[in-house]
Design an enzyme around this catalytic site. Structure first.
Site, PDB file in Angstrom:
ATOM      1  N   SER A   1       0.822  -1.203   0.000  1.00 13.74           N
ATOM      2  CA  SER A   1       0.000   0.000   0.000  1.00 13.74           C
ATOM      3  C   SER A   1       0.861   1.259   0.000  1.00 13.74           C
ATOM      4  CB  SER A   1      -0.969  -0.032   1.186  1.00 13.74           C
ATOM      5  OG  SER A   1      -1.937   0.977   1.078  1.00 13.74           O
TER       6      SER A   1
ATOM      7  N   ASP B   1      -2.320   6.482  -3.224  1.00 10.79           N
ATOM      8  CA  ASP B   1      -1.109   5.803  -2.760  1.00 10.79           C
ATOM      9  C   ASP B   1      -0.747   4.697  -3.750  1.00 10.79           C
ATOM     10  OD1 ASP B   1      -3.245   4.170  -2.174  1.00 10.79           O
ATOM     11  OD2 ASP B   1      -2.494   3.522  -0.236  1.00 10.79           O
TER      12      ASP B   1
ATOM     13  N   ASP C   1      -1.230   1.492  -4.067  1.00 13.98           N
ATOM     14  CA  ASP C   1      -2.179   0.484  -4.541  1.00 13.98           C
ATOM     15  C   ASP C   1      -3.569   1.043  -4.789  1.00 13.98           C
ATOM     16  OD1 ASP C   1      -2.700   0.848  -1.804  1.00 13.98           O
ATOM     17  OD2 ASP C   1      -3.479  -1.181  -1.579  1.00 13.98           O
TER      18      ASP C   1
ATOM     19  N   ASP D   1      -5.835   2.377  -2.756  1.00 18.63           N
ATOM     20  CA  ASP D   1      -6.946   2.260  -1.799  1.00 18.63           C
ATOM     21  C   ASP D   1      -7.160   3.553  -1.020  1.00 18.63           C
ATOM     22  OD1 ASP D   1      -4.677   2.012  -0.190  1.00 18.63           O
ATOM     23  OD2 ASP D   1      -5.505   0.380   1.027  1.00 18.63           O
TER      24      ASP D   1
END
Length: 434
Positions: free
Chosen positions: A91, A228, A230, A232
């Site tokens: 992440s 960010d 990834d 999410d």
């Protein structure tokens, strides 16, 4: 093994191919079909291979998405009629890290009991390996366009604004497709996926997103969006170049999502400015532990319309129980199209808040001593996640980090002097008990 948001750590130390293989075998004990995707980190390729090997030798079919945003992976579990999903990602963590986050068909991350079960299987060596002629298959899946379509269908924008999107060299590029289909003029920053994150650190903080704020403030765009690694998380900047605090963004998104009489879910370290702003519309805040999995658990309650974390994770339960950064982006752009984001930010009164982290040798023992002392000294004490003390004009929180040997201190009050005093009191308690 699991922290507040899956398994994470340095590649080659905490996170290895052996670990990914073990997770695949453990998950394969009771899964027939699993969706797998990864963020742009190069280490993700070998981790996906190891994870898929563990799944396939357990007789589990693997649907591989390749590089994909974590919310795409989470949503695809249901779309692919799978039993679970795994996003290979760290992440917002720095480039040397990677990790694995496990998802249920509802879009919710694996909860505590499910994480414990996977951990116990790995530690005990429990597997259910298939015979040579019963191995699982590995097929390619592509749910990017379906995710884009879901984003476009989630909002209605009559006067599409111009937007700058800082993808942070991550996997969240689908937001650009969605915004363009909605009619927005989109300019991008750090749009090339690169797991070394050369454009800026992956976490979308005010410091890391100064280029975004400057470009929006000096250009013609009406707002800026940041993701960010990834995809999410979602953070934002106003048209005049102000990077919006996570608490203020939470207040704005929650106010739009909840009707009077409903609740929204937010973690224990959320500013009381959110309570005050939502209270004007008869919406209340129910506190959760820190971590999107705990927010997701709470938003399944019938009267909870929205959940969010000031770090940038936002959940609309009618859409999915995973934090979906691109969904949050199109929702915010739709709001900004009706009324400028800067004006909405100005409506939210904020208060002085102090935060710090202190390294300790045994955080569990320290927190136990702190809880005993605080419960003896104060009346309004909650121990849902750490120790939170509520006072008439403010609050403070002492909470152990989920991944590091740290105790975090947060204190807030409506006046700066009082916030400083509460922070000092909390710091003294920690110093006495560490």
């Amino acid at each position: 093994m699991f922290g507040t948001s899956g398994i994470r750590g340095p590649v080659g130390e905490t996170v290895t191919a052996d670990l990914a293989l073990s997770v695949g075998r453990a998950l394969g004990v009771d899964s027939d079909r699993v969706v797998v995707g990864r963020d742009p980190r190069e280490s993700g390729e070998l981790l996906v291979d190891a994870l898929a090997a563990g799944l396939r030798e357990s007789g589990t079919d693997v649907v591989e998405l390749g590089a994909a945003a974590t919310p795409t992976v989470a949503r695809a579990v249901a779309w692919a009629d799978a039993d679970a999903g795994v996003a290979v990602t760290a992440s917002h963590n720095p480039a040397p890290d990677n990790g694995l986050k496990l998802w249920q068909p509802s879009g919710q991350a694996f909860d505590d009991p499910m994480q414990v079960e996977i951990t116990e299987r790995i530690e005990s060596g429990e597997t259910d390996l298939a015979a040579w002629d019963g191995l699982g298959t590995r097929e390619r899946g592509d749910y990017r366009q379906r995710h884009v379509e879901a984003l476009v269908e989630s909002v209605d924008i009559e006067n599409p604004p111009s937007v700058v999107v800082d993808i942070g060299n991550g996997a969240g590029g689908i937001v650009v497709d969605a915004l363009q289909e909605l009619g927005c003029h989109v300019e991008t920053l750090n749009a090339q996926p690169d797991g070394a994150f050369p454009g800026r650190p992956s976490e979308p903080t005010a410091e890391n997103c100064r280029s975004l704020a400057t470009l929006v403030g000096e250009g013609d765009a009406e707002l800026g969006i940041a993701h960010d690694g990834d995809g999410d998380r979602m953070r934002a900047a106003t048209g005049d170049g102000e990077f919006v605090s996570g608490d203020v963004l939470l207040a704005i998104l929650a106010r739009a999502a909840a009707d009077p009489g409903q609740r929204i879910a937010a973690p224990v370290d959320t500013s009381m400015a959110v309570d005050d702003y939502l209270g004007e519309n008869d919406v209340t805040v129910t506190r959760t532990r820190v971590g999107d999995v705990y927010v997701a658990e709470r938003v399944t309650d019938a009267d909870v319309a929205f959940g969010g974390e000031p770090s940038g994770a936002w959940i609309w339960p009618e859409a999915t129980l995973c934090p979906d950064g691109p969904l949050a982006a199109v929702k915010l752009v739709a709001l900004a199209a009706k009324r400028p984001l800067a004006d909405r930010v100005a409506d939210v009164n904020t208060y002085p808040i102090r935060r710090d982290s202190v390294e300790v040798t045994d955080k569990a023992a320290v927190m136990e001593r702190i809880a005993d002392r605080v419960e003896a000294d104060f009346e309004d004490v909650t121990t849902l996640d750490g120790v939170r003390v509520g006072l008439e004009d403010g609050w403070f929180l002492l909470r152990a980090s989920g991944t590091q040997p740290l105790v975090r201190i947060t204190a807030e009050a409506r006046e700066a002097e009082r916030a400083a005093a509460l922070f000092e009191r909390a710091s003294e308690i920690l110093e006495d008990e560490r």
